[in-house]
Enzyme design. Structure first.
Site, PDB file in Angstrom:
ATOM      1  N   GLY A  37       5.625   3.722   4.947  1.00  0.00           N
ATOM      2  CA  GLY A  37       5.370   4.617   6.060  1.00  0.00           C
ATOM      3  C   GLY A  37       6.614   4.796   6.899  1.00  0.00           C
ATOM      4  N   GLY A  38       6.448   5.431   8.052  1.00  0.00           N
ATOM      5  CA  GLY A  38       7.568   5.627   8.943  1.00  0.00           C
ATOM      6  C   GLY A  38       8.134   4.299   9.409  1.00  0.00           C
ATOM      7  N   GLY A  80       8.945   1.620   7.972  1.00  0.00           N
ATOM      8  CA  GLY A  80       8.590   0.355   7.353  1.00  0.00           C
ATOM      9  C   GLY A  80       7.571   0.503   6.251  1.00  0.00           C
ATOM     10  CG  LEU A 102      -1.933  -1.145   1.307  1.00  0.00           C
ATOM     11  CD1 LEU A 102      -2.724  -1.065   2.600  1.00  0.00           C
ATOM     12  CD2 LEU A 102      -2.871  -1.138   0.107  1.00  0.00           C
ATOM     13  N   GLY A 103       2.050   1.174   0.542  1.00  0.00           N
ATOM     14  CA  GLY A 103       2.927   2.332   0.584  1.00  0.00           C
ATOM     15  C   GLY A 103       4.038   2.148   1.597  1.00  0.00           C
ATOM     16  CE  LYS A 163       3.693   2.089   9.854  1.00  0.00           C
ATOM     17  NZ  LYS A 163       4.489   2.634   8.760  1.00  0.00           N
ATOM     18  CG  ASP A 213       6.297  11.242  10.056  1.00  0.00           C
ATOM     19  OD1 ASP A 213       6.579  12.250   9.380  1.00  0.00           O
ATOM     20  OD2 ASP A 213       6.390  10.082   9.611  1.00  0.00           O
ATOM     21  CB  VAL A 251       1.640   0.056   4.915  1.00  0.00           C
ATOM     22  CG1 VAL A 251       0.248  -0.369   5.380  1.00  0.00           C
ATOM     23  CG2 VAL A 251       2.280   0.978   5.946  1.00  0.00           C
TER      24      VAL A 251
END
Length: 834
Positions: free
Chosen positions: A512-513, A515, A509-510, A531, A627, A517
Site C-alpha cells: 500500500g501507500g 508500506g 496481503l499487498g 500496515k 490516493d 500490509v
C-alpha cells in the site's frame, strides 16, 4: 475463569505411527475373498499403486492412553500423516476387529465378537475387484465399471479430484457441511442451525445464475471452487494461504469435530499438517462449540469453555465441551426464578432460529431481561448495547454462549436463586473461608490507606526515575498525553505483539501507500491487516504522530476501513486495520477469474462515494485522501465498499496536505493523479474527485483508465470510452464480461456521466463528492458534461496514429455545441454544474 479439556483432532494421532506402514505384497488390485486387514496388525495395509495412499487400521488412542484399545480403518496419506476417509464414518472396533473384502463383493467391518459394524452393501452386484487409486479413491468395480467408491461416500474430508455435489454431506459429530441447490455452502449444527453460509449466489457473476447441479471441488494447488453447467467458468470460493506453493504438497478440505471447516496442507512424507484456511475465523462463533448452557471465551489465543456461574456445573468435568447444567432445574426451584447477568456476552442466534420462532425485538436492556423473566418459554436473553436496541429472546432448549470483553452486549440466563456468580481470581470472599471471619472496620481502613499511599509513592518514584534515566519512557508518557486529543480509545500495540500476530510479517496481503500490509491474528482471534510503514516516511515527532493517528481512529463511517490501533516504538511505525475478507476492488475489476456483477459494481461505486463524502464534508477533521484508486477500495465479506488508507497523506508529512506541500503526501498511482498536481497547483478536495472519476470509468469498463489495446482502437481507455459514449454505444463501454448478465443501462449512463464530470481538468468544474452521490442515486438531474480537455487533446493529437472522427470538436464548447447534446437530452440526464 473457564477451563477446557479438548481432545486433539483425530488425525494428529496418526503422526505417531508414520514410520510403521507396510503393504500387503502383490498387485494393488484386490479380488473378492482374498484379503483381510486385522486391527491387531497396524503394519498391514492396502496401498495405491504409487504408495501415496494406504488403507489400514489405526489405534484410536495414543499408546500412553489408559482407554481400552480401539481401532479405526482409514485411508491415510503418505506415511500415516493425514486421514482422508474412514470406514463406517470412524466406526471403532476392538483389537479382534477386521476389515474383510468378502467373496460376495462387499467390504465389511466386523468387531472381535463377529458383530457387523459397517457394510458397503455391494453384495450380489457382480463386484470383481477393489482398488485404492492414486488419488485416494477406494473403488469397488464390476465388469461395467464402479459400483461403489469412497469419493461418492465422503465422511469429513474432500481431496483434490473429488467432486462434492448436492446430496453429499460431510459430518463430524453434530456438525455437517453441504452444498445447497442455489450454490451456497453451509455449515450446520445438528442439521438445524446454519451458523455459517457462503453466499455464492450473491458473489460476482453468480448473482443471476440458475444453478442446475453445482459441484464443489478442491484443486491440488489449494483453490476451492464451485462449478456448474450454467457457469461459464468455475467460481473461486476460497484459497489456501500456501496457494500454489510446492509440487509435493497435498491439501484437503476437512470438517473438524469443533465444527469448523479448514484447508489442511501436508508435504509428502513430512508427517506435518498445517492449517491454511478456516471458514469461521472466530471459533467461538461456531454454534454449540462449548455445548449447552456453556460460555465460550479465549485464554490467550485458544478458545476455552466454562459455565455462566456457580449456579451451573459441568456435565463432564473431564470434557468442558460437553456443556453445563443447572445445579437446580428451573421446575424444581424452591424460591423464585432469577435472571443471572453475564456481561460482554451473547447467546448465539442464527437464522432461521428467530424466523421460525420470532424472538428478536427492539427494546431496552431492562425490558429485554424482564420479558424473558416473565415468559415461561424463555430461558435466556441477549441485549446488544451497540445502539441498535436489538433484544434476542432465547426460547430454544439449547444455549450457545460467547463472551468477549470487546462485545457490546449483555446477556441474562434463568437460574434458581440465589445468584452465585463465578468468583474472580484470588477473591478474599472465597479463599480459605475468610468470609466467616469478622474484621474490624478501623483495621480494614488502615490497611487500605497504607496500601494506597504506598502504591502512590512507588508510582511517583518510578515515574521520576524513568523520566530521568530512560529516554524510552517518553513513549509511555506520550501514550497518556494521547488521551487529551483522542475522542476514541486507540489501541497501542507493541512491536513484539504485532510481530507475533503476523508470524513475523509472513503473510503479505499487498503493498500500500508508504508500506506493505500483512495479515495478522490478535490474541482474541480477531483477524487484522497490519500496515508496516517504511522507515523514513514519518517525519513527525512521536507526539504529533500519535495525534494524527487518533484523528484517523476517531473517523467512523460504514464505508471507511476502521483503524483499530497503532505501534510507535523506536523506528517502528505500524497501523492496525480491520481485515477485509474480499481484498481490494482491483482484484475483481482487472482479473478474469473474479467478476463482479453490475449490481455489486454500482453499490461499490456508491459506497466509495459516500465514504469520500464523509471524509470531505461530514467528519470533524475533514481529510483529503490523495490516493483514491481501486487498490484502496476494499470489500468486506458482503462486498460492501470501504475506503482505506485515508489520512495517510497528512500522516506521512508534517505539512498541511490541503496545500501544495505534498511532495511525499500524494502517493497517487499512474492514471489517478489530477492535472493540478502535475501543473504544480494547490491540491484541494477536488483532487480526490478526479481520482474517483477515473475509478468510476474502470468500474464500468473493467479496464485500467490508461490502458491502450486493440479493443480500445489503440487509444487510452478514457478517450475510447468517451467516443463510444458519444456514439450512444453504452454497451460498448461496459465490461464485456457483463454482457451475458443483466446491466441496468440507466445506472450505467449515470455512472459514466458522473465520471466525465469528475475528470474535468479544471477543479472548479468538478462536482463535490456529495453531488456525485446525488448523481449516482438519481436524485438530481445530470446536465451534459463538457468534454474533458485531456480527452479533447487526445482527439486532436490522436493516439498511436489513430485519430477519432470527433477530433474536430473545438476545445471550447458552447452550451449547445457538443455532438452529445441530443443523446444526453434524449436520455433525460441533466446536471446544472458542480
Amino acid at each position: 475463569m473457564y477451563q477446557e479439556t479438548q481432545e486433539p483432532p483425530l488425525f494428529l494421532y496418526f503422526f505417531i505411527f508414520s514410520s510403521v506402514i507396510t503393504t500387503i505384497t502383490g498387485t494393488t488390485t484386490i479380488s473378492p475373498g482374498t484379503a483381510t486387514l486385522y486391527a491387531s496388525n497396524t503394519t498391514q495395509s492396502w496401498s495405491s499403486p504409487n504408495k501415496t495412499f494406504s488403507l489400514r487400521f489405526i489405534p484410536l488412542h495414543p499408546p500412553q492412553s489408559s482407554s481400552p484399545a480401539s481401532f479405526i480403518a482409514a485411508i491415510i496419506y503418505s506415511g500415516g500423516s493425514l486421514a482422508i476417509w474412514s470406514v463406517g464414518h470412524g466406526a471403532t472396533v476392538d483389537s479382534g476387529g477386521s476389515l474383510r473384502f468378502l467373496s460376495a463383493g462387499n467390504l465389511r467391518l466386523v468387531n472381535g465378537s463377529g458383530s457387523i459394524v459397517w457394510d458397503s452393501r455391494t453384495s450380489n452386484m457382480g463386484v470383481s475387484s477393489a482398488m485404492l487409486h492414486d488419488n485416494g479413491n477406494l473403488v469397488l468395480s464390476n465388469d461395467t465399471g464402479s459400483v461403489w467408491s469412497s469419493f461418492d461416500n465422503p465422511i469429513d474430508t474432500i481431496v483434490p479430484s473429488q467432486n462434492f455435489t448436492i446430496g453429499m454431506v460431510l459430518r463430524s459429530g453434530l456438525y455437517s457441511f453441504s452444498v445447497l441447490r442455489y450454490g451456497n455452502l453451509t455449515l450446520k449444527w445438528d442439521d438445524s442451525v446454519p451458523y455459517w453460509e457462503q453466499g455464492l449466489e450473491l458473489n460476482s457473476s453468480m448473482s443471476r445464475v440458475n444453478f442446475s447441479s453445482p459441484v464443489l471441488g478442491l484443486q491440488s494447488v489449494g483453490i476451492l471452487q464451485l462449478s456448474d453447467p450454467n457457469l461459464i467458468a468455475p467460481v473461486l470460493v476460497a484459497y489456501s494461504n500456501d496457494y500454489n506453493e510446492g509440487s509435493d504438497v497435498f491439501r484437503v478440505l476437512k470438517l473438524d469435530g469443533d465444527g469448523n471447516l479448514r484447508i489442511y496442507s501436508s508435504k509428502r512424507g513430512s508427517g506435518i499438517v498445517t492449517v491454511n484456511w478456516v471458514a469461521v475465523a472466530d471459533q467461538c462463533e461456531v454454534f454449540g462449540y462449548c455445548g449447552n448452557n456453556a460460555i465460550c471465551s479465549y485464554n490467550d489465543s485458544n478458545p476455552i469453555c466454562g459455565c455462566p456461574s456457580q449456579n451451573f456445573v459441568m456435565v463432564d468435568p473431564n470434557d468442558s465441551r460437553k456443556g453445563c447444567k443447572r445445579k437446580v432445574r428451573l421446575e424444581d426451584c424452591a424460591g423464585k426464578v432469577a435472571m443471572l447477568q453475564v456481561d460482554n456476552a451473547r447467546f448465539l442466534t442464527y437464522p432461521p432460529q428467530f424466523l421460525i420462532n420470532p424472538e428478536i425485538f427492539f427494546i431496552g436492556i431492562s425490558a429485554c431481561c424482564g420479558n424473558c423473566l416473565s415468559s415461561s418459554s424463555c430461558f435466556a436473553s441477549t441485549s446488544l448495547s451497540d445502539g441498535t436496541g436489538l433484544c434476542y429472546i432465547k426460547t430454544g432448549n439449547f444455549l450457545s454462549g460467547y463472551q468477549n470483553l470487546a462485545q457490546p452486549s449483555t446477556s441474562y440466563i434463568k437460574v434458581c436463586g440465589p445468584l452465585v456468580p463465578n468468583s474472580p481470581p484470588n477473591s478474599l470472599e472465597n479463599a480459605r473461608g475468610w468470609k466467616h471471619q469478622k474484621i474490624h472496620s478501623w483495621i480494614l481502613a488502615i490497611v487500605i490507606l497504607s496500601t494506597f499511599f504506598g502504591f502512590l509513592a512507588f508510582e511517583v518514584g518510578l515515574w521520576l526515575w524513568c523520566c530521568r534515566n530512560s529516554s524510552g519512557f517518553g513513549g509511555f508518557a506520550a501514550q497518556y498525553l494521547l488521551l487529551e486529543y483522542a475522542s476514541g480509545a486507540p489501541v497501542h500495540f507493541s512491536y513484539k505483539e504485532l510481530h507475533k500476530s503476523t508470524k513475523g510479517f509472513k503473510e503479505k496481503l499487498g503493498d500500500g501507500g508508504a508500506g506493505s500490509v500483512y495479515r495478522g491474528v490478535l490474541a482474541n482471534q480477531t483477524v487484522v491487516a497490519v500496515k508496516q510503514l517504511e522507515e523514513g516516511t514519518i517525519e513527525q515527532s512521536e507526539k504529533d504522530f500519535r495525534m494524527e493517528v487518533s484523528t484517523i481512529i476517531s473517523t467512523h463511517h460504514m464505508n471507511l476501513v476502521r483503524l483499530i490501533g497503532f505501534c510507535s516504538e523506536g523506528h517502528h511505525r505500524l497501523l492496525v486495520y480491520e481485515f477485509m475478507k474480499n481484498g481490494s476492488l482491483d482484484n475483481f475489476l482487472f482479473v478474469d477469474e473474479q467478476v463482479l456483477s453490475w449490481a455489486y459494481r454500482f453499490n461499490i461505486a456508491l459506497g466509495a462515494a459516500r465514504g469520500l463524502t464523509y471524509l470531505h464534508e461530514e467528519c470533524r477533521n475533514c481529510i483529503v485522501h490523495c490516493d483514491v484508486k481501486p487498490a484502496n477500495i476494499l470489500l468486506d465479506e458482503n462486498y460492501n465498499a470501504k475506503v482505506s488508507d485515508f489520512g495517510l497523506a497528512k500522516l506521512l508529512s508534517p505539512m498541511d496536505h490541503r496545500h501544495r506541500n505534498l511532495t511525499k503526501s500524494v502517493r497517487g498511482a499512474r492514471g489517478y493523479l489530477a492535472p493540478e498536481w502535475l501543473a504544480n497547483l494547490p491540491v484541494t478536495f477536488k483532487f480526490d474527485v478526479y481520482s474517483y472519476g477515473m475509478v468510476l470509468l474502470e468500474i464500468v469498463s473493467g479496464r485500467r483508465n490508461f490502458e491502450i489495446s486493440e479493443e480500445t482502437s489503440g487509444k487510452r481507455c478514457t478517450i475510447w470510452a468517451y467516443e463510444e459514449f458519444e456514439k450512444g454505444n453504452i454497451m460498448g463501454v461496459i465490461d464485456r464480461r457483463l454482457v451475458s448478465q443483466g446491466v441496468n443501462l440507466e445506472e450505467a449512463k449515470r455512472v459514466l456521466l458522473a465520471s466525465f464530470w469528475c475528470i474535468q481538468e479544471e477543479p472548479s468544474e468538478r462536482p463535490t463528492m456529495g453531488k456525485v452521490v446525488q448523481m449516482l442515486e438519481g436524485v438530481i438531474d445530470i446536465d451534459r458534461p463538457p468534454v474533458p480537455k485531456s480527452i479533447i487533446a487526445g482527439f486532436s493529437n490522436g493516439i498511436n496514429g489513430s485519430v477519432s472522427a470527433i477530433s474536430t470538436i473545438p476545445t471550447s464548447l458552447g452550451p449547445t455545441s457538443s455532438p452529445s447534446s441530443s443523446l444526453l437530452a434524449s436520455a433525460g440526464f441533466f446536471y446544472k454544474g458542480p
